[in-house]
Design a protein around this motif. Structure first.
Motif, PDB file in Angstrom:
ATOM      1  N   UNK A   3       0.963  -1.252  -0.121  1.00 56.18           N
ATOM      2  CA  UNK A   3       0.151  -0.012  -0.229  1.00 56.18           C
ATOM      3  C   UNK A   3       0.816   1.292  -0.079  1.00 56.18           C
ATOM      4  N   UNK A   4       1.816   1.093   0.691  1.00 53.52           N
ATOM      5  CA  UNK A   4       2.896   2.414   0.837  1.00 53.52           C
ATOM      6  C   UNK A   4       3.777   2.674  -0.348  1.00 53.52           C
ATOM      7  N   UNK A   5       4.074   1.450  -1.044  1.00 57.65           N
ATOM      8  CA  UNK A   5       4.588   1.581  -2.669  1.00 57.65           C
ATOM      9  C   UNK A   5       3.358   2.031  -3.556  1.00 57.65           C
ATOM     10  N   UNK A   6       2.386   1.614  -3.506  1.00 58.28           N
ATOM     11  CA  UNK A   6       1.219   2.379  -4.605  1.00 58.28           C
ATOM     12  C   UNK A   6       1.066   3.984  -4.088  1.00 58.28           C
ATOM     13  N   UNK A   7       1.088   4.175  -2.698  1.00 56.67           N
ATOM     14  CA  UNK A   7       0.753   5.616  -2.366  1.00 56.67           C
ATOM     15  C   UNK A   7       2.037   6.548  -3.181  1.00 56.67           C
ATOM     16  N   UNK A   8       3.318   5.988  -2.908  1.00 57.38           N
ATOM     17  CA  UNK A   8       4.433   6.782  -3.216  1.00 57.38           C
ATOM     18  C   UNK A   8       4.333   6.942  -4.962  1.00 57.38           C
ATOM     19  N   UNK A   9       4.018   5.830  -5.631  1.00 57.59           N
ATOM     20  CA  UNK A   9       3.849   6.028  -6.985  1.00 57.59           C
ATOM     21  C   UNK A   9       2.706   6.993  -7.415  1.00 57.59           C
ATOM     22  N   UNK A  10       1.669   6.887  -6.739  1.00 56.39           N
ATOM     23  CA  UNK A  10       0.444   7.547  -6.790  1.00 56.39           C
ATOM     24  C   UNK A  10       0.718   8.959  -6.879  1.00 56.39           C
ATOM     25  N   UNK A  11       1.386   9.583  -5.673  1.00 59.14           N
ATOM     26  CA  UNK A  11       1.834  10.763  -5.460  1.00 59.14           C
ATOM     27  C   UNK A  11       3.053  11.227  -6.226  1.00 59.14           C
ATOM     28  N   UNK A  29      14.804   8.740  -8.395  1.00 57.44           N
ATOM     29  CA  UNK A  29      14.310   8.736  -6.757  1.00 57.44           C
ATOM     30  C   UNK A  29      13.303   7.584  -6.792  1.00 57.44           C
ATOM     31  N   UNK A  30      12.015   7.649  -7.780  1.00 55.44           N
ATOM     32  CA  UNK A  30      11.078   6.723  -7.532  1.00 55.44           C
ATOM     33  C   UNK A  30      11.797   5.255  -7.795  1.00 55.44           C
ATOM     34  N   UNK A  31      12.648   5.211  -8.720  1.00 56.77           N
ATOM     35  CA  UNK A  31      13.166   3.759  -9.019  1.00 56.77           C
ATOM     36  C   UNK A  31      13.924   3.374  -7.680  1.00 56.77           C
ATOM     37  N   UNK A  32      14.763   4.065  -7.086  1.00 58.33           N
ATOM     38  CA  UNK A  32      15.347   3.617  -5.498  1.00 58.33           C
ATOM     39  C   UNK A  32      14.086   3.297  -4.751  1.00 58.33           C
ATOM     40  N   UNK A  33      13.208   4.102  -4.578  1.00 61.41           N
ATOM     41  CA  UNK A  33      11.913   3.676  -3.439  1.00 61.41           C
ATOM     42  C   UNK A  33      11.461   2.337  -3.782  1.00 61.41           C
ATOM     43  N   UNK A  36      13.811  -0.416  -3.287  1.00 62.41           N
ATOM     44  CA  UNK A  36      13.992  -0.609  -1.927  1.00 62.41           C
ATOM     45  C   UNK A  36      12.960  -1.491  -1.223  1.00 62.41           C
ATOM     46  N   UNK A  37      11.518  -0.983  -1.690  1.00 62.21           N
ATOM     47  CA  UNK A  37      10.320  -1.697  -1.287  1.00 62.21           C
ATOM     48  C   UNK A  37      10.324  -3.081  -1.681  1.00 62.21           C
ATOM     49  N   UNK A  38      10.511  -3.291  -2.972  1.00 59.24           N
ATOM     50  CA  UNK A  38      10.611  -4.605  -3.318  1.00 59.24           C
ATOM     51  C   UNK A  38      11.486  -5.455  -2.437  1.00 59.24           C
TER      52      UNK A  38
END
Length: 57
Positions: A3-11, A29-33, A36-38
């Motif tokens: 859910x946190x990953x989806x939220x980051x992508x959406x934002x 930055x998104x690629x790094x996030x 890390x989440x994966x």
């Protein structure tokens, strides 16, 4: 975590659209996030799987 990953992508989508000059930096930055989440998700799955395997032996 997912859910946190989806939220980051959406934002991130509006930030990319509103600041095209910073798009490459934002995508990096998104690629790094996401990476890390994966990695966290995989580590958690392995952690949950390991006790199950030990119980079988």
């Amino acid at each position: 975590m997912l859910f946190r990953l989806i939220t980051v992508i959406r934002l991130s989508s509006p930030a990319i659209a509103l600041q095209p000059a910073h798009r490459k930096e934002t995508l990096k930055d998104l690629d790094i996030v996401v990476g890390n989440a994966l990695a966290e998700i995989k580590a958690q799955e392995l952690k949950e799987k390991k006790p199950n395997e030990e119980g079988l032996g």
